[in-house]
Enzyme design. Structure first.
Site, short mmCIF file in Angstrom:
data_model
loop_
_atom_site.label_atom_id
_atom_site.label_comp_id
_atom_site.label_asym_id
_atom_site.label_seq_id
_atom_site.Cartn_x
_atom_site.Cartn_y
_atom_site.Cartn_z
N LEU A 110 73.44 27.25 42.54
CA LEU A 110 72.39 26.50 41.88
C LEU A 110 71.65 27.50 40.99
O LEU A 110 71.37 28.62 41.43
CB LEU A 110 71.43 25.89 42.89
CG LEU A 110 72.01 24.85 43.87
CD1 LEU A 110 70.96 24.47 44.91
CD2 LEU A 110 72.49 23.63 43.11
N ASP A 111 71.33 27.11 39.76
CA ASP A 111 70.63 28.07 38.90
C ASP A 111 69.24 28.35 39.47
O ASP A 111 68.76 27.65 40.36
CB ASP A 111 70.59 27.59 37.44
CG ASP A 111 69.73 26.36 37.23
OD1 ASP A 111 68.61 26.32 37.75
OD2 ASP A 111 70.18 25.44 36.53
N ALA A 112 68.61 29.37 38.95
CA ALA A 112 67.35 29.85 39.53
C ALA A 112 66.27 28.78 39.57
O ALA A 112 65.48 28.72 40.51
CB ALA A 112 66.85 31.07 38.76
#
Length: 269
Positions: A110-112
């Protein structure tokens, strides 16, 4: 079981050791024909198996025999990158794995700025099945987006959206709420694709940039009430559901028997 039957472990003992039931109840499950070994129903109480190589299921649900494998659910908060060690010094996942002696890895990313359900495990075979788009394991996201999403836009997401790296269609799309005063909309998307930042790019392509994004479901796993920044081991029921899905997706192949240490990770969502 052939060849090693006399040297194996009695099936009822294996089931009891795996926490399925007591040995006496396990014997009853076997006699009733509810136990399969490598896809074949076993009803003989004297049957012996090799726990390291044989696959066992009860009532169609996979049983975890390898107790060295760990399966952990994390509600990843925003601001944390999906890496066990970030070379840029950003907050990473190591802080969430301190309670386990095993070396855990994240399944997918999952991106930041995306929060939600992330699976951590040391089971590389299962992780490969869960993360690789070819196996079709779905993920469910809730996105808060700009503007009022219309039913026509939902249909467009289902038909397919053209992106730079090709067309992509949501497996399911559902409008949860919308605000006539410009407060944005909530939309639920179900996808099995693992392309980089795919949800954000899809919503931007239909004119509704993502404001907040959370993954609520990964295959049979639901985030539930797990608070952001908390991790827990999967329950026996959740492990069974996950292993069953992985075995079915892989065609009951050895890919989910004893995977490597480093699970495949897909791109950021």
């Amino acid at each position: 079981m052939t060849g090693a039957e006399a040297e194996g472990v009695r099936l009822q003992k294996v089931l009891a050791n795996a926490g399925v039931a007591s040995r006496r109840v396990s014997e009853q499950l076997i006699v009733e024909g509810r136990v399969r070994v490598n896809g074949v129903v076993v009803t003989e109480l004297g049957s012996r198996i090799d726990p390291e190589n044989d696959l066992v299921d009860v009532d169609g649900t996979a049983v975890q025999l390898d107790q060295s494998k760990r399966y952990v659910m994390l509600n990843k908060p925003t601001g944390v990158v999906s890496s066990m060690k970030d070379d840029r010094g950003r907050p990473d996942l190591r802080r969430f794995t301190k309670d386990w002696d095993e070396r855990l890895y994240n399944v997918g990313r999952l991106d930041a700025e995306t929060s939600g359900l992330l699976v951590l495990t040391n089971d590389g075979g299962l992780a490969h099945v869960l993360a690789h788009p070819s196996f079709g394991v779905t993920k469910v996201y809730i996105a808060k987006v700009e503007g009022a999403v219309t039913p026509q836009t939902v249909q467009r997401l289902l038909r397919g959206v053209d992106l730079d790296d090709g067309s992509i269609a949501a497996d399911k799309a559902r409008l949860l709420s919308t605000s006539a005063e410009g407060g944005g909309s909530l939309i639920e998307l179900t996808l099995h694709a693992g392309r980089n930042r795919i949800v954000r790019r899809m919503m931007a392509a239909v004119g509704h940039p993502v404001v907040e994004l959370v993954r609520r479901q990964f295959g049979p796993l639901h985030l539930g009430t797990l608070p952001a920044g908390r991790a827990r081991e999967l329950t026996k029921v959740e492990r069974g559901a996950l292993l069953t899905l992985a075995r079915q997706a892989a065609g009951d192949d050895t890919v989910v028997r004893d995977g490597g240490e480093d699970p495949h990770t897909d791109q950021e969502i």
